[in-house]
Design a protein around this motif. Sequence first.
Motif, PDB file in Angstrom:
ATOM      1  N   GLU A  57       0.877  -1.171   0.000  1.00  0.00           N
ATOM      2  CA  GLU A  57       0.000   0.000   0.000  1.00  0.00           C
ATOM      3  C   GLU A  57       0.912   1.217   0.000  1.00  0.00           C
ATOM      4  O   GLU A  57       1.743   1.364   0.896  1.00  0.00           O
ATOM      5  CB  GLU A  57      -0.884   0.017   1.250  1.00  0.00           C
ATOM      6  CG  GLU A  57      -1.880  -1.119   1.302  1.00  0.00           C
ATOM      7  CD  GLU A  57      -3.028  -0.936   0.319  1.00  0.00           C
ATOM      8  OE1 GLU A  57      -3.418   0.223   0.052  1.00  0.00           O
ATOM      9  OE2 GLU A  57      -3.516  -1.956  -0.190  1.00  0.00           O
ATOM     10  N   GLU A  73      -4.688  -4.256  -7.057  1.00  0.00           N
ATOM     11  CA  GLU A  73      -5.673  -5.059  -6.331  1.00  0.00           C
ATOM     12  C   GLU A  73      -4.979  -6.237  -5.648  1.00  0.00           C
ATOM     13  O   GLU A  73      -4.041  -6.826  -6.195  1.00  0.00           O
ATOM     14  CB  GLU A  73      -6.740  -5.562  -7.289  1.00  0.00           C
ATOM     15  CG  GLU A  73      -7.592  -4.460  -7.883  1.00  0.00           C
ATOM     16  CD  GLU A  73      -8.592  -4.972  -8.901  1.00  0.00           C
ATOM     17  OE1 GLU A  73      -8.869  -6.193  -8.928  1.00  0.00           O
ATOM     18  OE2 GLU A  73      -9.084  -4.143  -9.677  1.00  0.00           O
ATOM     19  N   ALA A  74      -5.457  -6.580  -4.467  1.00  0.00           N
ATOM     20  CA  ALA A  74      -4.818  -7.616  -3.646  1.00  0.00           C
ATOM     21  C   ALA A  74      -4.664  -8.954  -4.369  1.00  0.00           C
ATOM     22  O   ALA A  74      -3.684  -9.659  -4.175  1.00  0.00           O
ATOM     23  CB  ALA A  74      -5.595  -7.810  -2.351  1.00  0.00           C
ATOM     24  N   ASP A  75      -5.621  -9.312  -5.206  1.00  0.00           N
ATOM     25  CA  ASP A  75      -5.558 -10.606  -5.893  1.00  0.00           C
ATOM     26  C   ASP A  75      -5.171 -10.479  -7.368  1.00  0.00           C
ATOM     27  O   ASP A  75      -5.451 -11.363  -8.165  1.00  0.00           O
ATOM     28  CB  ASP A  75      -6.896 -11.333  -5.754  1.00  0.00           C
ATOM     29  CG  ASP A  75      -8.055 -10.524  -6.321  1.00  0.00           C
ATOM     30  OD1 ASP A  75      -7.858  -9.336  -6.672  1.00  0.00           O
ATOM     31  OD2 ASP A  75      -9.164 -11.080  -6.417  1.00  0.00           O
TER      32      ASP A  75
END
Length: 158
Positions: A57, A73-75
Amino acid sequence: EQLPSFDRLVISVGGGGLLSGIASVVHEALPEVEVVACQPRASAVMAASCKAGKIVEEESHPTLSDGTAGGIEADAITFPLCAKLVDRFVLVDEQPIAQEMQRFETIYGSRIEGAAAMALAALQQDEFGGRTVVIICGGNVSDRTFDDARQLADGHRH
């Protein structure tokens, strides 16, 4: 097919979709090609994430290269691809992006987005030898953004 061999691929990256696709094909055909990813210094989340080995982040600031701004995006399936395919990153400041937007219009008579100009600006600030391919992505720039770039290129604050 048009260029059977070259030494380096310079491409702008934000979330990594364009880079992942193009670099995957180039890497398969020409594994020795160096992949250089460009990001605006104001929003270099992918560069920071690749350096850290995980998605981080990080605050993104306004940039003329709005097509590459923001987080990951996290995934995101693009992060591991970028981490694998990118040999190095070049971070570009706003004024060189603005200058390349202006220069491209002057030479070619058409406008390019900040993301496209960023790859060209990377050529101006880095030492690239050999045959270098630059991906110029995006010509969708608003009049307001282009005017902001013109002022910044002329030395006025953005």
